[in-house]
Design a protein around this motif. Structure first.
Motif, PDB file in Angstrom:
ATOM      1  N   TYR A  50       0.798  -1.213   0.000  1.00 55.13           N
ATOM      2  CA  TYR A  50       0.000   0.000   0.000  1.00 55.13           C
ATOM      3  C   TYR A  50       0.841   1.278   0.000  1.00 55.13           C
ATOM      4  CZ  TYR A  50      -4.462  -2.423   0.973  1.00 55.13           C
ATOM      5  OH  TYR A  50      -5.596  -3.197   0.900  1.00 55.13           O
ATOM      6  N   HIS A  51       0.167   2.380  -0.312  1.00 56.39           N
ATOM      7  CA  HIS A  51       0.763   3.711  -0.269  1.00 56.39           C
ATOM      8  C   HIS A  51       1.037   4.090   1.192  1.00 56.39           C
ATOM      9  CE1 HIS A  51       0.927   8.135  -0.574  1.00 56.39           C
ATOM     10  NE2 HIS A  51       1.292   7.942  -1.831  1.00 56.39           N
ATOM     11  N   ALA A  52       2.057   4.935   1.393  1.00 56.84           N
ATOM     12  CA  ALA A  52       2.449   5.320   2.754  1.00 56.84           C
ATOM     13  C   ALA A  52       1.299   5.973   3.521  1.00 56.84           C
ATOM     14  CB  ALA A  52       3.642   6.265   2.696  1.00 56.84           C
ATOM     15  N   ASP A  53       0.508   6.807   2.854  1.00 59.00           N
ATOM     16  CA  ASP A  53      -0.619   7.457   3.528  1.00 59.00           C
ATOM     17  C   ASP A  53      -1.671   6.440   3.957  1.00 59.00           C
ATOM     18  OD1 ASP A  53       0.619   9.869   3.125  1.00 59.00           O
ATOM     19  OD2 ASP A  53      -0.584  10.426   1.377  1.00 59.00           O
ATOM     20  N   GLU A  54      -1.862   5.399   3.153  1.00 55.73           N
ATOM     21  CA  GLU A  54      -2.823   4.349   3.497  1.00 55.73           C
ATOM     22  C   GLU A  54      -2.312   3.529   4.679  1.00 55.73           C
ATOM     23  OE1 GLU A  54      -4.441   3.677  -1.083  1.00 55.73           O
ATOM     24  OE2 GLU A  54      -2.901   2.362  -0.247  1.00 55.73           O
ATOM     25  N   ILE A  55      -1.016   3.283   4.723  1.00 50.29           N
ATOM     26  CA  ILE A  55      -0.420   2.547   5.845  1.00 50.29           C
ATOM     27  C   ILE A  55      -0.620   3.323   7.143  1.00 50.29           C
ATOM     28  CG2 ILE A  55       1.730   1.635   6.810  1.00 50.29           C
ATOM     29  CD1 ILE A  55       2.697   1.300   3.886  1.00 50.29           C
ATOM     30  N   THR A  56      -0.466   4.633   7.077  1.00 45.89           N
ATOM     31  CA  THR A  56      -0.668   5.479   8.262  1.00 45.89           C
ATOM     32  C   THR A  56      -2.099   5.362   8.781  1.00 45.89           C
ATOM     33  OG1 THR A  56       1.014   7.054   7.526  1.00 45.89           O
ATOM     34  CG2 THR A  56      -0.596   7.846   9.136  1.00 45.89           C
ATOM     35  N   LEU A  57      -3.051   5.357   7.872  1.00 44.03           N
ATOM     36  CA  LEU A  57      -4.453   5.226   8.277  1.00 44.03           C
ATOM     37  C   LEU A  57      -4.705   3.882   8.958  1.00 44.03           C
ATOM     38  CD1 LEU A  57      -6.353   6.653   5.159  1.00 44.03           C
ATOM     39  CD2 LEU A  57      -6.263   7.659   7.456  1.00 44.03           C
ATOM     40  N   ILE A  58      -4.083   2.827   8.442  1.00 42.43           N
ATOM     41  CA  ILE A  58      -4.308   1.483   8.975  1.00 42.43           C
ATOM     42  C   ILE A  58      -3.672   1.316  10.347  1.00 42.43           C
ATOM     43  CG2 ILE A  58      -3.771  -0.966   8.615  1.00 42.43           C
ATOM     44  CD1 ILE A  58      -3.914  -0.290   5.558  1.00 42.43           C
ATOM     45  N   THR A  59      -2.460   1.814  10.515  1.00 45.30           N
ATOM     46  CA  THR A  59      -1.721   1.590  11.762  1.00 45.30           C
ATOM     47  C   THR A  59      -2.050   2.608  12.849  1.00 45.30           C
ATOM     48  OG1 THR A  59       0.140   2.865  10.850  1.00 45.30           O
ATOM     49  CG2 THR A  59       0.194   0.465  10.566  1.00 45.30           C
ATOM     50  N   LYS A  60      -2.774   3.661  12.509  1.00 47.07           N
ATOM     51  CA  LYS A  60      -3.086   4.706  13.492  1.00 47.07           C
ATOM     52  C   LYS A  60      -3.910   4.183  14.665  1.00 47.07           C
ATOM     53  CE  LYS A  60      -5.070   9.349  13.911  1.00 47.07           C
ATOM     54  NZ  LYS A  60      -5.700  10.486  13.187  1.00 47.07           N
ATOM     55  N   PRO A  61      -5.003   3.417  14.442  1.00 46.85           N
ATOM     56  CA  PRO A  61      -5.774   2.910  15.588  1.00 46.85           C
ATOM     57  C   PRO A  61      -4.974   1.847  16.348  1.00 46.85           C
ATOM     58  CG  PRO A  61      -7.035   2.770  13.535  1.00 46.85           C
ATOM     59  CD  PRO A  61      -5.616   3.012  13.167  1.00 46.85           C
ATOM     60  N   SER A  62      -5.166   1.779  17.644  1.00 48.77           N
ATOM     61  CA  SER A  62      -4.510   0.741  18.449  1.00 48.77           C
ATOM     62  C   SER A  62      -5.318  -0.541  18.460  1.00 48.77           C
ATOM     63  CB  SER A  62      -4.307   1.236  19.886  1.00 48.77           C
ATOM     64  OG  SER A  62      -5.557   1.603  20.472  1.00 48.77           O
ATOM     65  N   ASN A  63      -6.608  -0.426  18.120  1.00 42.62           N
ATOM     66  CA  ASN A  63      -7.512  -1.573  18.115  1.00 42.62           C
ATOM     67  C   ASN A  63      -7.318  -2.394  16.840  1.00 42.62           C
ATOM     68  OD1 ASN A  63     -10.355  -2.688  17.172  1.00 42.62           O
ATOM     69  ND2 ASN A  63     -10.359  -2.636  19.415  1.00 42.62           N
ATOM     70  N   THR A  64      -7.099  -3.704  17.000  1.00 43.27           N
ATOM     71  CA  THR A  64      -6.840  -4.572  15.852  1.00 43.27           C
ATOM     72  C   THR A  64      -8.017  -4.626  14.904  1.00 43.27           C
ATOM     73  OG1 THR A  64      -5.377  -5.952  17.204  1.00 43.27           O
ATOM     74  CG2 THR A  64      -6.162  -6.910  15.146  1.00 43.27           C
ATOM     75  N   GLN A  65      -9.229  -4.665  15.436  1.00 40.77           N
ATOM     76  CA  GLN A  65     -10.415  -4.709  14.586  1.00 40.77           C
ATOM     77  C   GLN A  65     -10.519  -3.452  13.733  1.00 40.77           C
ATOM     78  OE1 GLN A  65     -12.982  -7.416  14.440  1.00 40.77           O
ATOM     79  NE2 GLN A  65     -13.074  -6.259  12.532  1.00 40.77           N
ATOM     80  N   ALA A  66     -10.244  -2.314  14.330  1.00 42.39           N
ATOM     81  CA  ALA A  66     -10.290  -1.057  13.586  1.00 42.39           C
ATOM     82  C   ALA A  66      -9.229  -1.029  12.490  1.00 42.39           C
ATOM     83  CB  ALA A  66     -10.094   0.117  14.538  1.00 42.39           C
ATOM     84  N   GLN A  67      -8.066  -1.569  12.777  1.00 42.71           N
ATOM     85  CA  GLN A  67      -7.014  -1.650  11.770  1.00 42.71           C
ATOM     86  C   GLN A  67      -7.449  -2.534  10.605  1.00 42.71           C
ATOM     87  OE1 GLN A  67      -3.551  -3.080  13.859  1.00 42.71           O
ATOM     88  NE2 GLN A  67      -3.007  -1.050  14.642  1.00 42.71           N
ATOM     89  N   ALA A  68      -8.040  -3.677  10.946  1.00 40.88           N
ATOM     90  CA  ALA A  68      -8.503  -4.601   9.903  1.00 40.88           C
ATOM     91  C   ALA A  68      -9.602  -3.966   9.065  1.00 40.88           C
ATOM     92  CB  ALA A  68      -8.991  -5.902  10.536  1.00 40.88           C
ATOM     93  N   ASN A  69     -10.531  -3.290   9.721  1.00 43.44           N
ATOM     94  CA  ASN A  69     -11.620  -2.641   8.989  1.00 43.44           C
ATOM     95  C   ASN A  69     -11.079  -1.625   7.984  1.00 43.44           C
ATOM     96  OD1 ASN A  69     -13.389  -4.114  10.548  1.00 43.44           O
ATOM     97  ND2 ASN A  69     -14.052  -2.398  11.803  1.00 43.44           N
ATOM     98  N   THR A  70     -10.069  -0.873   8.393  1.00 41.02           N
ATOM     99  CA  THR A  70      -9.475   0.129   7.501  1.00 41.02           C
ATOM    100  C   THR A  70      -8.737  -0.542   6.346  1.00 41.02           C
ATOM    101  OG1 THR A  70      -9.210   1.642   9.369  1.00 41.02           O
ATOM    102  CG2 THR A  70      -7.941   2.123   7.381  1.00 41.02           C
ATOM    103  N   PHE A  71      -7.970  -1.576   6.658  1.00 43.21           N
ATOM    104  CA  PHE A  71      -7.230  -2.284   5.608  1.00 43.21           C
ATOM    105  C   PHE A  71      -8.171  -2.826   4.539  1.00 43.21           C
ATOM    106  CE2 PHE A  71      -5.847  -6.282   3.743  1.00 43.21           C
ATOM    107  CZ  PHE A  71      -4.603  -5.952   3.212  1.00 43.21           C
ATOM    108  N   PHE A  72      -9.225  -3.500   4.958  1.00 43.97           N
ATOM    109  CA  PHE A  72     -10.121  -4.138   3.995  1.00 43.97           C
ATOM    110  C   PHE A  72     -11.017  -3.126   3.291  1.00 43.97           C
ATOM    111  CE2 PHE A  72      -8.913  -7.859   6.535  1.00 43.97           C
ATOM    112  CZ  PHE A  72      -8.558  -8.716   5.517  1.00 43.97           C
ATOM    113  N   ARG A  73     -11.317  -1.986   3.922  1.00 42.96           N
ATOM    114  CA  ARG A  73     -12.052  -0.942   3.213  1.00 42.96           C
ATOM    115  C   ARG A  73     -11.183  -0.398   2.068  1.00 42.96           C
ATOM    116  NH1 ARG A  73     -16.271   2.175   4.570  1.00 42.96           N
ATOM    117  NH2 ARG A  73     -17.081   0.095   5.068  1.00 42.96           N
ATOM    118  N   ILE A  74      -9.928  -0.158   2.340  1.00 43.35           N
ATOM    119  CA  ILE A  74      -9.026   0.311   1.280  1.00 43.35           C
ATOM    120  C   ILE A  74      -8.914  -0.741   0.186  1.00 43.35           C
ATOM    121  CG2 ILE A  74      -6.627   0.931   0.754  1.00 43.35           C
ATOM    122  CD1 ILE A  74      -6.498   2.208   3.556  1.00 43.35           C
TER     123      ILE A  74
END
Length: 247
Positions: free
Chosen positions: A155-179
């Motif tokens: 992924y793009h660096a900005d997208e990686i930042t969005l994914i790793t920003k939340p501390s909650n694993t579920q929130a990270q997964a939700n962002t990854f799969f939405r992208i």
């Protein structure tokens, strides 16, 4: 704003196939795991070409997904185009067109562009009657997949930042799969290989193409799926979760 892409604005309605309204911009969703292929007389539902395809499928899941998507597409065209209401399903046939990179439905000499997606037996189908930029994608949100590692690799660096920003694993997964569903939908809408859209910023790409997005997630048999739709502005799409697939 980037946050707009994470608002769950895509409408999803649960209904029976027989109660489906006449819509030209509808995506049908169905849990193909419910389908007992052995209960269908396949020559009634599939064209000779489609029969040759499903007979080559080895896994039961692949057969379920193939049969479900073809029946749904054909039932959808009967609703969207009343002149085909009495056309037998076996007289309609789907074939992938290499030039346009689209799955096309052939009905009485007419060729209709379609779009399908499937993930872990959950399938979706739609007709692109207007032949405009349109694509949708379904993906199971899995906490078992190394999504952070995949994002950092592709992924793009900005997208990686969005994914790793939340501390909650579920929130990270939700962002990854939405992208991911956004990238897949964009690839289908623009007939571009998904490999060409992994590293670019998908939000910038959507803006450059002047395309509209609507997304949501849905729980099916205790599994969470993400769905995104990419389409031209002023075109409203909605989803219908079909409860049972009966002819």
């Amino acid at each position: 704003m980037t946050t707009d892409y994470f608002e769950n604005t895509l409408r999803i309605t649960s209904t029976q196939l027989a109660n489906l309204p006449m819509v030209n911009k509808g995506i049908l969703l169905f849990d193909a795991a419910k389908l007992d292929v052995s209960q269908f007389n396949l020559p009634d539902s599939l064209s000779p070409f489609e029969l040759s395809v499903i007979n080559r499928r080895k896994s039961p899941q692949a057969k379920q997904e193939y049969l479900a998507t073809r029946i749904l597409l054909k039932q959808l065209v009967k609703i969207a185009k009343p002149q085909y209401a009495n056309t037998p399903l076996y007289n309609m046939s789907t074939q992938f067109d290499e030039v346009s990179a689209k799955l096309q439905l052939h009905v009485n000499g007419e060729i209709i562009n379609t779009c399908i997606s499937h993930s872990h037996s959950f399938v979706g189908v739609a007709l692109n009657l207007a032949n405009t930029e349109f694509g949708f994608d379904i993906e199971k949100i899995s906490l078992k997949r190394p999504f952070e590692k995949l994002a950092k690799h592709f992924y793009h660096a900005d997208e990686i930042t969005l994914i790793t920003k939340p501390s909650n694993t579920q929130a990270q997964a939700n962002t990854f799969f939405r992208i991911w569903t956004l990238k897949e939908s964009l690839a289908k809408a623009t007939s571009r290989p998904i490999a060409h859209l992994l590293s670019p910023n998908v939000f910038s790409e959507l803006s450059l193409q002047d395309l509209t997005v609507s997304s949501n997630n849905i729980t099916v048999e205790n599994e969470l799926f993400d769905i995104s739709v990419v389409h031209k502005k002023s075109t409203e799409w909605r989803c219908f979760l079909i409860k049972n697939l009966t002819l």
